[in-house]
Scaffold this active site. Structure first.
Site, mmCIF file in Angstrom:
data_model
loop_
_atom_site.group_PDB
_atom_site.id
_atom_site.type_symbol
_atom_site.label_atom_id
_atom_site.label_comp_id
_atom_site.label_asym_id
_atom_site.label_seq_id
_atom_site.Cartn_x
_atom_site.Cartn_y
_atom_site.Cartn_z
ATOM 1 N N LYS A 118 1.080 -1.203 0.361
ATOM 2 C CA LYS A 118 -0.032 -0.354 -0.141
ATOM 3 C C LYS A 118 0.689 0.877 -0.372
ATOM 4 C CE LYS A 118 -4.279 -2.279 1.160
ATOM 5 N NZ LYS A 118 -5.181 -2.213 2.242
ATOM 6 N N ARG A 293 -6.950 -8.745 -9.852
ATOM 7 C CA ARG A 293 -7.763 -10.134 -9.742
ATOM 8 C C ARG A 293 -9.066 -9.276 -10.891
ATOM 9 N NH1 ARG A 293 -8.640 -8.504 -4.721
ATOM 10 N NH2 ARG A 293 -10.912 -8.300 -4.507
HETATM 11 C C1 MV4 Z 1 -9.964 4.625 5.015
HETATM 12 C C2 MV4 Z 1 -11.470 4.620 5.597
HETATM 13 C C3 MV4 Z 1 -11.034 6.297 5.824
HETATM 14 N N1 MV4 Z 1 -10.037 6.998 6.104
HETATM 15 N N2 MV4 Z 1 -9.466 5.356 4.812
HETATM 16 C C4 MV4 Z 1 -11.285 -0.218 4.514
HETATM 17 C C5 MV4 Z 1 -10.343 -1.365 3.718
HETATM 18 C C6 MV4 Z 1 -9.390 -1.032 2.802
HETATM 19 N N3 MV4 Z 1 -9.329 -0.991 1.634
HETATM 20 C C7 MV4 Z 1 -9.155 1.242 2.883
HETATM 21 N N4 MV4 Z 1 -10.943 1.047 4.094
HETATM 22 C C8 MV4 Z 1 -10.569 1.767 4.565
HETATM 23 N N5 MV4 Z 1 -9.998 3.162 4.092
HETATM 24 C C9 MV4 Z 1 -8.719 6.513 5.428
HETATM 25 N N6 MV4 Z 1 -7.945 7.147 5.317
HETATM 26 C C10 MV4 Z 1 -12.151 4.042 5.235
HETATM 27 C C11 MV4 Z 1 -12.151 2.555 4.882
HETATM 28 C C12 MV4 Z 1 -13.695 1.782 5.245
HETATM 29 C C13 MV4 Z 1 -14.190 1.818 3.968
HETATM 30 C C14 MV4 Z 1 -13.603 1.610 2.994
HETATM 31 C C15 MV4 Z 1 -14.014 0.375 1.669
HETATM 32 C C16 MV4 Z 1 -15.435 0.093 2.112
HETATM 33 C C17 MV4 Z 1 -15.779 0.169 3.155
HETATM 34 C C18 MV4 Z 1 -14.901 0.887 4.484
HETATM 35 C C19 MV4 Z 1 -15.729 0.171 5.472
HETATM 36 C C20 MV4 Z 1 -15.074 1.763 6.789
HETATM 37 C C21 MV4 Z 1 -14.192 2.094 6.418
#
Ligand code: MV4
Length: 491
Positions: A118, A293
């Site tokens: 990442k 993927r």
């Molecule tokens: C975040 C975020 C808020 N701010 N990053 C969750 C899994 C990972 N792929 C990234 N995620 C998140 N990153 C920042 N800076 C909120 C999430 C997140 C989220 C992202 C996508 C789909 C569902 C989610 C559920 C909770 C938190």
């Protein structure tokens, strides 16, 4: 065009079948692998040939790289399609395929490795001019370092594992007092989950939307996007409902985001189908990660674009140029996918594998069901709980929702508990109908807590019957159980 004579599909269930369907249309012979409990699974019956890979545990079968490559060589398969999950984003496997002279149907292993970090991918995309969230320049090296960065970007911030995925190692920090603990906890979790304790911090968005773009790129670097998907409705980082296109997309936002998505793919030297994920909040978007993927939700993009993404992956892997330009690709109508999991939404989504004693799949206009289950099939407890994908297409979002509701009404799965009642509730939620979703939608709308209120007697009867039949209860006992549920709801 045949592209390959024979392809091995290193996966199970619905995605293995999805890939084999593409092969069959192309006239390519298919080789399935299976684990001991999967010997009667649908993907084994579908394939031209099937080989036992090993015992139930994924490490012995679907993750057993040596054995899988061995089966490919013995069966004469020239290429391996990894599906999603399992080995699909494991660059070591892609590298091992290459070293054995087998085509891995995916990007170059070097690209997979680069996108697996990442920190690395975020830096690469920032340098290429793609918007990213403000945060630490790479790894957090000390607590003093972290304090300075967090104070600079302002709280709340989020700690993330560089090797991360599925929200593992993610810690939200509200103020400076919580920073040190969050970093230590994030590092510990990341170390035990990925064997890599590297973490970084960035600004935390409170209620972002998850918007992603589907990409196709051939081996000449010709790269196009297949428009956007909205994937905000999820629970514990497991997506439950996806739609294409994103309901709040505007031509201006799409112009900017699609351009960034193609930039991401080109910067990564990307080849294959792929997904560029963004977080969106208040008119701004930020690159999150690239999935290298075929994704679960590729189906809805296929429904609105008419492009067979699995077939394109195979053609790309065979070195074929993309048969279209960006201007040839347009979207028509709207599509929604509901993931049907063998889980009990009324019991904290506890997994509920077992035997399917009654099964009736929906059909009719605009419905697509990609599933790995059938009447009489026993779902093994060793794998992911997603058993079917129910997809609906309509001329507009409203027609799509009405078709999805109708298909949920038609879908009968008895013997296991499923997420069908939850999808019924989501499809009747006012904010969902308005397209007003974000990543905390399910909890904020209290969908699960209020599930009973959304359900009609019929659904409750079905849900209760599912468990009752499995346990071989008498009809009288089933009736009592239904009445208990109905009383609970009416309270
Ligand atoms: C975040 C975020 C808020 N701010 N990053 C969750 C899994 C990972 N792929 C990234 N995620 C998140 N990153 C920042 N800076 C909120 C999430 C997140 C989220 C992202 C996508 C789909 C569902 C989610 C559920 C909770 C938190």
């Amino acid at each position: 065009m045949r592209y390959f004579e024979k392809v091995l599909v290193a996966n199970r269930s619905e995605v293995a079948i999805r890939v084999m369907r593409a092969c069959r249309e192309l006239g390519i012979e298919t080789v399935a692998i299976y684990s001991e409990p999967d010997k009667n699974a649908l993907h084994v019956k579908y394939a031209d040939e099937a080989f036992l890979a090993g015992k139930a545990h994924p490490s012995a079968s679907y993750l057993n790289m040596e054995r899988i490559i061995d089966i490919a060589e013995k069966s004469g398969a020239e290429a391996i399609h990894p599906g999603y999950g399992f080995l699909s984003e494991n660059y070591r496997f892609a590298k091992a395929c290459e070293e054995s002279g087998i085509t891995f149907i995916g990007p170059a292993w070097e690209t997979m490795k680069a996108m697996g970090s990442k920190i690395g991918s975020k830096r690469m995309m920032r340098d290429a001019g793609v918007p990213v969230l403000p945060g630490s320049e790479g790894e957090v090296k000390s607590i003093e370092d972290a304090r300075k960065i967090a104070a600079g970007i302002g709280y709340p911030v989020i700690v993330k594992a560089s090797a991360g995925g599925g929200g593992i190692g993610m810690e939200i920090v509200e103020d400076e007092a919580g920073l040190e603990n969050a970093i230590e906890k994030g590092m510990r979790t990341a170390e035990s989950a990925f064997g890599d304790s590297t973490v970084f911090i960035e600004k935390y968005l409170k209620k972002p939307r998850h918007i992603e773009f589907q990409i196709l790129a051939d081996s000449d670097g010709h790269t196009v996007h297949l428009y956007d998907r909205e994937c905000s409705i999820q629970r514990r980082h497991q997506k439950l409902v996806e739609e294409a296109p994103c309901p709040i997309m505007t031509p201006e936002l799409r112009e900017r985001m699609s351009h960034s998505a193609v930039d991401v793919a080109k910067t990564a030297n990307y080849m294959n189908a792929g997904t560029v994920e963004f977080l969106y909040a208040d008119g701004d978007y930020y690159f999150m990660e690239m999935n290298t993927r075929l994704q679960v939700e590729h189906t809805i993009t296929e429904m609105v674009t008419g492009i067979d993404i699995a077939k394109q992956q195979i053609a790309i892997a065979a070195g074929e140029p993309l048969p279209f330009e960006q201007d040839d690709i347009s979207i028509r109508g709207h599509a929604i996918e509901c993931r049907i999991n063998a889980e009990d939404p009324l019991n904290n989504f506890a997994a509920d594998p077992g035997k399917i004693v009654r099964y009736r799949s929906p059909g009719g206009p605009g419905i697509r069901v990609d599933s790995g289950i059938h009447m009489g099939y026993t779902i093994p407890p060793h794998y992911d709980s997603m058993v079917s994908k129910l997809c609906a297409w309509g001329r507009d979002r409203e027609e799509t929702i009405s078709r999805m509701r109708r298909a949920i009404y038609e879908y009968v799965i008895i013997g296991i508990k499923t997420t069908l009642p939850l999808h019924h509730a989501i499809m009747h939620n006012r904010r969902f109908m308005a397209g007003d979703t974000h990543t905390h939608f399910l909890t904020e709308e209290h969908i699960v807590r209020n599930l009973m209120r959304y359900l009609r007697e019929e659904e409750i009867r079905m849900h209760t019957l599912a468990a009752s039949l499995r346990h071989g209860k008498e009809i009288a006992a089933v009736t009592t159980a239904v009445n208990v549920y109905l009383q609970k709801r009416n309270r």
